[in-house]
Design an enzyme around this catalytic site. Structure first.
Site, PDB file in Angstrom:
ATOM      1  N   ALA A  66       0.867  -1.180   0.000  1.00  0.00           N
ATOM      2  CA  ALA A  66       0.000   0.000   0.000  1.00  0.00           C
ATOM      3  C   ALA A  66       0.901   1.226   0.000  1.00  0.00           C
ATOM      4  O   ALA A  66       2.069   1.163   0.417  1.00  0.00           O
ATOM      5  CB  ALA A  66      -0.881  -0.018   1.239  1.00  0.00           C
ATOM      6  N   GLU A 114      -0.350  -9.571  -0.578  1.00  0.00           N
ATOM      7  CA  GLU A 114      -1.773  -9.879  -0.361  1.00  0.00           C
ATOM      8  C   GLU A 114      -2.543  -9.922  -1.688  1.00  0.00           C
ATOM      9  O   GLU A 114      -3.464 -10.726  -1.851  1.00  0.00           O
ATOM     10  CB  GLU A 114      -2.379  -8.853   0.598  1.00  0.00           C
ATOM     11  CG  GLU A 114      -1.821  -9.005   2.015  1.00  0.00           C
ATOM     12  CD  GLU A 114      -2.113  -7.806   2.899  1.00  0.00           C
ATOM     13  OE1 GLU A 114      -1.789  -6.666   2.503  1.00  0.00           O
ATOM     14  OE2 GLU A 114      -2.685  -8.004   3.992  1.00  0.00           O
ATOM     15  N   GLU A 134       4.714  -5.126   7.256  1.00  0.00           N
ATOM     16  CA  GLU A 134       3.922  -4.085   7.922  1.00  0.00           C
ATOM     17  C   GLU A 134       4.384  -3.775   9.342  1.00  0.00           C
ATOM     18  O   GLU A 134       4.308  -2.625   9.783  1.00  0.00           O
ATOM     19  CB  GLU A 134       2.430  -4.482   7.945  1.00  0.00           C
ATOM     20  CG  GLU A 134       1.729  -4.378   6.595  1.00  0.00           C
ATOM     21  CD  GLU A 134       1.832  -5.628   5.738  1.00  0.00           C
ATOM     22  OE1 GLU A 134       2.654  -6.520   6.068  1.00  0.00           O
ATOM     23  OE2 GLU A 134       1.103  -5.723   4.752  1.00  0.00           O
TER      24      GLU A 134
HETATM   25  N1  COA Z   1       4.532   3.231  -0.686  1.00  0.00           N
HETATM   26  C1  COA Z   1       4.908   4.405  -1.217  1.00  0.00           C
HETATM   27  N2  COA Z   1       6.019   4.557  -1.938  1.00  0.00           N
HETATM   28  C2  COA Z   1       6.788   3.482  -2.105  1.00  0.00           C
HETATM   29  C3  COA Z   1       6.472   2.243  -1.568  1.00  0.00           C
HETATM   30  C4  COA Z   1       5.283   2.137  -0.835  1.00  0.00           C
HETATM   31  N3  COA Z   1       4.875   0.973  -0.316  1.00  0.00           N
HETATM   32  N4  COA Z   1       7.457   1.369  -1.897  1.00  0.00           N
HETATM   33  C5  COA Z   1       8.338   2.051  -2.641  1.00  0.00           C
HETATM   34  N5  COA Z   1       7.946   3.321  -2.755  1.00  0.00           N
HETATM   35  C6  COA Z   1       8.629   4.409  -3.473  1.00  0.00           C
HETATM   36  C7  COA Z   1       9.814   4.962  -2.700  1.00  0.00           C
HETATM   37  O1  COA Z   1       9.384   5.885  -1.725  1.00  0.00           O
HETATM   38  C8  COA Z   1      10.600   5.583  -3.803  1.00  0.00           C
HETATM   39  O2  COA Z   1       9.992   6.802  -4.177  1.00  0.00           O
HETATM   40  P1  COA Z   1      10.894   8.118  -4.439  1.00  0.00           P
HETATM   41  O3  COA Z   1      11.790   7.754  -5.564  1.00  0.00           O
HETATM   42  O4  COA Z   1       9.883   9.163  -4.777  1.00  0.00           O
HETATM   43  O5  COA Z   1      11.645   8.355  -3.168  1.00  0.00           O
HETATM   44  C9  COA Z   1      10.387   4.610  -4.955  1.00  0.00           C
HETATM   45  O6  COA Z   1       9.185   3.915  -4.659  1.00  0.00           O
HETATM   46  C10 COA Z   1      11.498   3.609  -5.122  1.00  0.00           C
HETATM   47  O7  COA Z   1      11.664   2.922  -3.903  1.00  0.00           O
HETATM   48  P2  COA Z   1      13.058   2.785  -3.123  1.00  0.00           P
HETATM   49  O8  COA Z   1      12.759   2.542  -1.687  1.00  0.00           O
HETATM   50  O9  COA Z   1      13.941   3.952  -3.446  1.00  0.00           O
HETATM   51  O10 COA Z   1      13.658   1.493  -3.826  1.00  0.00           O
HETATM   52  P3  COA Z   1      14.701   0.469  -3.202  1.00  0.00           P
HETATM   53  O11 COA Z   1      15.142  -0.402  -4.315  1.00  0.00           O
HETATM   54  O12 COA Z   1      15.763   1.180  -2.428  1.00  0.00           O
HETATM   55  O13 COA Z   1      13.874  -0.413  -2.143  1.00  0.00           O
HETATM   56  C11 COA Z   1      11.956  -1.668  -1.383  1.00  0.00           C
HETATM   57  C12 COA Z   1      12.832  -1.246  -2.600  1.00  0.00           C
HETATM   58  C13 COA Z   1      10.763  -2.422  -1.946  1.00  0.00           C
HETATM   59  C14 COA Z   1      12.767  -2.603  -0.491  1.00  0.00           C
HETATM   60  C15 COA Z   1      11.516  -0.415  -0.605  1.00  0.00           C
HETATM   61  O14 COA Z   1      10.952   0.521  -1.519  1.00  0.00           O
HETATM   62  C16 COA Z   1      10.482  -0.690   0.464  1.00  0.00           C
HETATM   63  O15 COA Z   1      10.827  -1.211   1.517  1.00  0.00           O
HETATM   64  N6  COA Z   1       9.198  -0.299   0.192  1.00  0.00           N
HETATM   65  C17 COA Z   1       8.153  -0.389   1.172  1.00  0.00           C
HETATM   66  C18 COA Z   1       7.684  -1.817   1.327  1.00  0.00           C
HETATM   67  C19 COA Z   1       6.609  -1.879   2.396  1.00  0.00           C
HETATM   68  O16 COA Z   1       6.836  -1.639   3.560  1.00  0.00           O
HETATM   69  N7  COA Z   1       5.402  -2.268   1.975  1.00  0.00           N
HETATM   70  C20 COA Z   1       4.278  -2.437   2.859  1.00  0.00           C
HETATM   71  C21 COA Z   1       3.473  -1.174   2.934  1.00  0.00           C
HETATM   72  S1  COA Z   1       2.092  -1.373   3.998  1.00  0.00           S
END
Ligand code: COA
Length: 260
Positions: A66, A114, A134
């Protein structure tokens, strides 16, 4: 409805939905979930669609969860509505009368995991990663993850994934039954399409009744499930496809199904 965050391609009775926010790793903001609901309703009522594939845009993410920039503003009441709305849309997928295949092409985290869990079949690319992170954010899965992951793998493994927030790779997901098959990234989409075409080539009455019987397993006892199976089997016996399928076998030729 015009879609800002989704792509829809229709080819040979297959509907391909691509979650298309690659700069945000296809994170599900509210608008995307609303669009997903709309496109699912459209595809469900479209008689020319036999199978649906859901995937993510790009080669890095299926759906990274999300949209955290939206959920960090939720209060308690809004949090409940947020979870209930997402659950209702993912339940549409789970109860979809036509098969839905998840082609998991990268990160499937939180709501992304999910989303894959709510599909009927999960295929993954070698770089796919699955997780329910989460608790890292001070919340729990809210789009059905605590329930579907526990049912699909087992409660111990589901508890480990949810409580540690650790990701697992595609091979581990395959080993524990979270995905059916793992492909090189370059072959995932064509393999998902080939599987969809194979399913679409069968008599669609039998496909839909089989899916209905399979999904009942989540909710009813073995005896109730068998009762339902017998009823649905009987319904199949009343179809033109049943007559054609059995006749074609006996005549040693390929069946020509009319999906009636
Ligand atoms: N919600 C909002 N934005 C998200 C996102 C999410 N769940 N997951 C990734 N993004 C965005 C990042 O903020 C970033 O945006 P920006 O370039 O404007 O800063 C972009 O997507 C790229 O993500 P980034 O984190 O820079 O890539 P990464 O390769 O370093 O890491 C992940 C990849 C997937 C490990 C990391 O993005 C992450 O942990 N995301 C969240 C996962 C999460 O907790 N999901 C559950 C949500 S309830």
């Amino acid at each position: 409805m015009d879609y800002k965050n989704l792509l829809l391609d229709v080819n040979q009775n297959i509907g391909l939905i691509t979650i298309n926010r690659p700069d945000k790793l296809n994170a599900l903001n509210h608008e995307t979930v609303v669009e997903l609901k709309d496109v699912l309703e459209k595809l469900e009522s479209d008689e020319n669609i036999f199978v649906v594939i859901i995937t993510g845009s790009g080669e890095k993410a299926f759906v990274a969860g999300a949209d955290i920039s939206e959920i960090n503003k939720l209060n308690m009441l809004e949090g409940k509505k947020f979870a209930e709305f997402g659950q209702s849309v993912f339940s549409i997928i789970e109860k979809f009368e036509k098969p839905v295949i998840a082609a998991v092409n990268g990160f499937a985290l939180g709501g992304g995991c999910e989303l894959a869990l709510s599909c009927h079949i999960r295929l993954a690319s070698e770089n796919a990663k699955f997780g329910q992170p989460e608790v890292n954010l001070g919340i729990i899965p809210g789009y059905g993850g605590t329930q579907r992951l526990t049912r699909l793998i087992n409660s111990g493994r589901a508890a480990e994934m949810i409580l540690t927030a650790d990701m697992i790779d595609a091979n581990e997901a395959f080993r524990i039954g979270l995905v059916n098959k793992v492909y090189p990234q370059s072959e995932l989409q064509s393999s998902a399409f080939d599987m969809a075409v194979k399913i679409a080539s069968k008599g669609q009455q039998a496909i839909r009744l089989a899916l209905k019987a399979i999904k009942a397993n989540d909710e009813v006892s073995l005896q109730e499930g068998q009762n339902l199976e017998a009823t649905l089997f009987a319904l199949c016996c009343g179809t033109e496809d049943f007559k054609e399928g059995t006749k074609a076998f006996l005549e040693k030729r390929k069946p020509v199904f009319v999906n009636k």
